[in-house]
Scaffold this motif. Structure first.
Motif, PDB file in Angstrom:
ATOM      1  N   TYR A 122       0.873  -1.179   0.000  1.00 31.16           N
ATOM      2  CA  TYR A 122       0.000   0.000   0.000  1.00 31.16           C
ATOM      3  C   TYR A 122       0.906   1.224   0.000  1.00 31.16           C
ATOM      4  O   TYR A 122       1.618   1.487   0.971  1.00 31.16           O
ATOM      5  N   GLN A 163      -1.077  -1.251  -4.457  1.00 30.93           N
ATOM      6  CA  GLN A 163      -2.297  -0.437  -4.401  1.00 30.93           C
ATOM      7  C   GLN A 163      -1.907   0.974  -3.990  1.00 30.93           C
ATOM      8  O   GLN A 163      -1.208   1.178  -3.006  1.00 30.93           O
ATOM      9  N   GLY A 165      -2.682   4.744  -2.574  1.00 29.22           N
ATOM     10  CA  GLY A 165      -3.596   5.553  -1.776  1.00 29.22           C
ATOM     11  C   GLY A 165      -3.950   6.795  -2.573  1.00 29.22           C
ATOM     12  O   GLY A 165      -3.730   6.860  -3.781  1.00 29.22           O
ATOM     13  N   SER A 180      -8.602   1.384   3.890  1.00 29.44           N
ATOM     14  CA  SER A 180      -8.352   1.991   2.586  1.00 29.44           C
ATOM     15  C   SER A 180      -8.145   0.917   1.514  1.00 29.44           C
ATOM     16  O   SER A 180      -8.618   1.035   0.387  1.00 29.44           O
ATOM     17  N   LEU A 181      -7.437  -0.126   1.908  1.00 27.83           N
ATOM     18  CA  LEU A 181      -7.196  -1.241   0.985  1.00 27.83           C
ATOM     19  C   LEU A 181      -8.507  -1.962   0.634  1.00 27.83           C
ATOM     20  O   LEU A 181      -8.635  -2.572  -0.421  1.00 27.83           O
ATOM     21  N   GLU A 182      -9.480  -1.862   1.516  1.00 28.18           N
ATOM     22  CA  GLU A 182     -10.788  -2.450   1.225  1.00 28.18           C
ATOM     23  C   GLU A 182     -11.664  -1.489   0.428  1.00 28.18           C
ATOM     24  O   GLU A 182     -12.837  -1.764   0.179  1.00 28.18           O
ATOM     25  N   GLY A 183     -11.106  -0.321   0.086  1.00 33.62           N
ATOM     26  CA  GLY A 183     -11.855   0.624  -0.740  1.00 33.62           C
ATOM     27  C   GLY A 183     -12.756   1.549   0.051  1.00 33.62           C
ATOM     28  O   GLY A 183     -13.797   1.981  -0.439  1.00 33.62           O
ATOM     29  N   LYS A 184     -12.338   1.863   1.285  1.00 31.49           N
ATOM     30  CA  LYS A 184     -13.166   2.731   2.126  1.00 31.49           C
ATOM     31  C   LYS A 184     -12.393   3.969   2.567  1.00 31.49           C
ATOM     32  O   LYS A 184     -11.201   4.100   2.285  1.00 31.49           O
ATOM     33  N   ARG A 185     -13.078   4.850   3.307  1.00 40.34           N
ATOM     34  CA  ARG A 185     -12.400   5.976   3.938  1.00 40.34           C
ATOM     35  C   ARG A 185     -11.378   5.426   4.925  1.00 40.34           C
ATOM     36  O   ARG A 185     -11.594   4.370   5.506  1.00 40.34           O
ATOM     37  N   GLY A 186     -10.309   6.168   5.144  1.00 40.10           N
ATOM     38  CA  GLY A 186      -9.272   5.680   6.047  1.00 40.10           C
ATOM     39  C   GLY A 186      -9.567   5.985   7.498  1.00 40.10           C
ATOM     40  O   GLY A 186      -8.846   6.745   8.140  1.00 40.10           O
ATOM     41  N   ASN A 187     -10.619   5.406   8.027  1.00 39.20           N
ATOM     42  CA  ASN A 187     -10.931   5.580   9.441  1.00 39.20           C
ATOM     43  C   ASN A 187     -10.339   4.428  10.240  1.00 39.20           C
ATOM     44  O   ASN A 187     -10.690   3.272  10.012  1.00 39.20           O
ATOM     45  N   TRP A 201     -10.037  -7.832   4.978  1.00 37.66           N
ATOM     46  CA  TRP A 201     -11.263  -8.634   4.738  1.00 37.66           C
ATOM     47  C   TRP A 201     -11.484  -9.630   5.885  1.00 37.66           C
ATOM     48  O   TRP A 201     -11.856 -10.792   5.666  1.00 37.66           O
TER      49      TRP A 201
END
Ligand SMILES: Cc1cc2nc3c(=O)[nH]c(=O)nc-3n(C[C@H](O)[C@H](O)[C@H](O)COP(=O)(O)O)c2cc1C
Ligand code: SF4
Ligand code: FES
Lengths: 452, 167
Positions: A122, A163, A165, A180-187, A201
């Motif tokens: 990443y 991948q 960012g 983030s790696l799952e395609g979401k906001r980096g919370n 996952w």
């Protein structure tokens, strides 16, 4: 000259290319691990080496791998953290840009140890050109049989993917990175569960820094015990230090952890001293999140010992009189520089990078930025100093992830060691604007102010 | 502008989706948004984001959530060339404030603004991991480092030239 394990071949022409890298002894660790060792034996060597995570926290790598859950039938993942966004830190970039195969080799060997058949790098989104370099290295490795199915006839399969960012410091925090790696906001996620149990996952995952994984190569080649012989105490092996700010020779240096801070700053082999015969005022030795130290405390510990470039020595004295190795981002300030202004830029950075999930971090970072700006521009009040102190105390330890602490510590350390400079800005705003801080000779010992 | 990827971009989407296990194509949203930004004029319109959602078979809201979180996505049109100058501590120590001011004076745009001819946008950004090569900026895919006023002049000229030859 100190020992070099990662950058010893960096000046070999075209070391970026597979053929040259291989000719120079590259991919031996993969051969050794896959043909002669079990995954457990590889992990054992990493444990013996004493290698500590190079991403900032310094957690023992072998132990981290040992925690990995191994439920049957569930994939496991290795994720390399190449987010490199901590101000002052630019070492992973250097490694990936100039000797990318070292990372790929380390990843294959580490993936074998962990049992990861699909491993990810990443990388921060701004390093776009490095993605191309890494993808070329991966393709070369694959064409030469180091990736893919049944590598070297060992029965082990592995693929590596890169991948990107898209601009977010917080994605360096390991659970934000996984989001983030799952395609979401980096919370960042609430821990536990830790990634070793529930990571990418929801599968067991190891997240390690680029430099950590690269160090696995010499560890497997030479054995963990050999690696552990370099350095002092629990600071084994070599460390990449990215040095910047007011020094003659900015850049990335591989040190073995046996040299003093003074040697690192003044020797021509490393930083080469301060430009224009200026004096050393202060230094943040381990990336923006770790405490700033005035010159006197940087060069010698409060006990009067020479401060060394090791995890233990940099931390000696705790936060009262010490700092941290952190990510190895070494930021030097000469005597022209304003600590308030520098701290303000860091506060602005953390406000910008807060993900906003926790109120102490979301609100507190903004307040600190505003108050510091007021003090810097001559609009501060004496009570602002205590207010700042109070805010940082209320952030620290009260948030989901350590970004809150990382935002609080630089402010706390600036007040702790440079309270006189804060006061001067408030009582003499015009002089402070003209870069006269009313303070002479920072390389001389300064009294340490300790607010309540 | 019609919102549809070129064939080569569509191929790239397929290549990226294959990075992830079956059913995890949502993971591709960040790289595919980069691609969309590149294909659709340097920014992400709602249409472009909806298109990405349809390509990845996820909800539009899942794309908006991501597009609004990360600083590299532009949600408004930007200039043809974006000067993204780092302003964090280490760059500040080496004069980034002067560089920002110089660009501001020279092009007449403040951070966040675009020149009237749509050529340049100035943006201040936080540490780009190039602190030892300060002051620096990102321009397109690459970094421009050790900036001086002369180098900024040369960069402006370089951009104008390349715009003139590409049109
Ligand atoms: C706000 C924040 C930012 C971080 N940024 C990075 C980073 O850019 N690179 C990195 O390797 N680790 C970073 N870390 C540390 C990671 O969470 C994690 O500890 C590290 O990747 C583990 O690898 P290591 O054990 O090899 O050091 C960050 C942590 C926090 C809290
Ligand atoms: S501490 Fe800050 S960055 Fe970390 S989770 Fe909370 S709000 Fe987000
Ligand atoms: S502070 Fe500018 S690149 Fe790091």
């Amino acid at each position: 000259m100190g020992r070099k394990l990662l950058l010893d071949k960096i000046n070999v022409e075209n070391i970026r290319l597979y053929d040259v890298y291989r000719r120079e002894g590259g991919y031996r660790s993969v051969e050794k691990a896959l043909k002669t060792m079990s995954p457990e034996a590889v992990t054992e060597e990493v444990k013996k080496s004493g290698l500590r995570g190079r991403g900032g926290a310094g957690f023992p790598t072998g132990m981290k791998w040992g925690f990995l859950a191994k439920p049957a039938g569930v994939p496991r993942y290795l994720v390399v953290n190449a987010d490199e966004s901590e101000p002052g830190t630019f070492k992973d970039r250097y490694l990936m840009e100039f000797i990318p195969h070292l990372l790929i080799e380390g990843m294959i060997t580490s993936s074998f140890a962990i049992g990861s058949n699909r491993s990810y790098i990443y990388i921060r989104g701004e390093f776009a050109w490095i993605v191309d370099i890494l993808e070329q290295a991966i393709a070369e490795a694959k064409n030469n049989g180091w990736l893919g199915k049944n590598i070297l006839g060992s029965g082990f399969d592995c693929e590596i993917y890169v991948q990107r960012g898209a601009g977010a410091y917080i994605c360096g925090e390991e659970t934000a990175l996984l989001e983030s790696l799952e395609g979401k906001r980096g919370n960042p996620r609430i821990k536990p569960p830790f990634p070793a149990v529930k990571g990418l996952w929801d599968c067991p995952t190891v997240v390690n820094n680029v430099e950590t994984i690269a160090a696995v190569v010499p560890i497997i080649n030479d054995g963990g015990e050999e690696y552990a012989k370099i350095g002092i105490g629990k600071s084994t092996g070599t460390k990449l230090i990215s040095a910047c700010g007011n020094i003659n020779r900015q850049g990335v240096y591989e040190i073995d952890m046996t040299i003093s801070v003074e040697e690192f700053i003044y020797s021509d082999e490393y930083c080469g001293g301060i430009p224009n015969n200026r004096k050393l005022k202060a230094c943040i030795p381990g990336g923006s999140s770790v405490p700033i130290l005035p010159a006197n405390l940087l060069l010698t510990t409060a006990k009067g010992e020479k401060r060394m470039m090791t995890y233990e020595s940099l931390a000696d004295g705790g936060f009262q009189t010490g700092s941290m190795m952190g990510s190895g981002g070494f930021i030097v300030l000469d005597d022209r520089q304003c600590v308030i202004r520098h701290t303000f830029t860091l506060a602005r950075f953390y406000r910008h990078e807060s993900c906003g999930q926790c109120s102490p971090c979301r609100e507190g970072t903004g307040w600190m930025e505003k108050i510091l700006w007021n003090i810097e521009t001559g609009k501060g009040k004496m009570s602002d100093i205590d207010l700042l102190w109070d805010i940082q105390r209320k952030i620290e330890g009260n948030t989901i992830c350590p970004l809150g602490d990382a935002a609080a510590w630089p402010v706390a350390a600036a007040i702790r060691h440079f309270r006189d400079e804060f006061e001067w800005h408030i009582t003499n705003p015009d002089d402070a604007q003209r870069r006269n801080y009313g303070l002479a000779g920072y390389a001389d010992p300064i009294k340490i102010a300790t607010p309540a | 502008m019609s919102v549809k990827f070129s064939d080569s971009a569509l191929k790239e989407v397929q290549r990226i989706i294959a990075f992830y296990p079956e059913g995890k194509q949502k993971s591709a949203v960040i790289p595919v948004l980069h691609l969309a930004q590149k294909e659709f004029g340097g920014w992400l319109s709602t249409e472009a984001m909806d298109y990405v959602a349809s390509l990845l078979d996820i909800l539009p809201i899942e794309v908006y959530e991501v597009a609004t979180f990360y600083s590299m996505y532009n949600l408004k049109p930007v200039g043809k060339y974006m000067f993204e100058v780092c302003q964090t501590g280490p760059c500040m120590l080496n004069g980034s404030d002067d560089i920002i001011k110089y660009i501001n004076d020279k092009l007449g745009i403040k951070p966040g603004e675009t020149t009237a001819d749509g050529m340049f946008t100035l943006k201040t950004v936080e540490c780009l991991g190039a602190c030892g090569y300060a002051p620096m900026m990102q321009l397109g895919k690459n970094y421009r480092e050790h900036l001086t006023k002369e180098k900024v002049d040369a960069l402006i000229a370089e951009c104008r030239n390349s715009a003139a030859t590409n049109n």
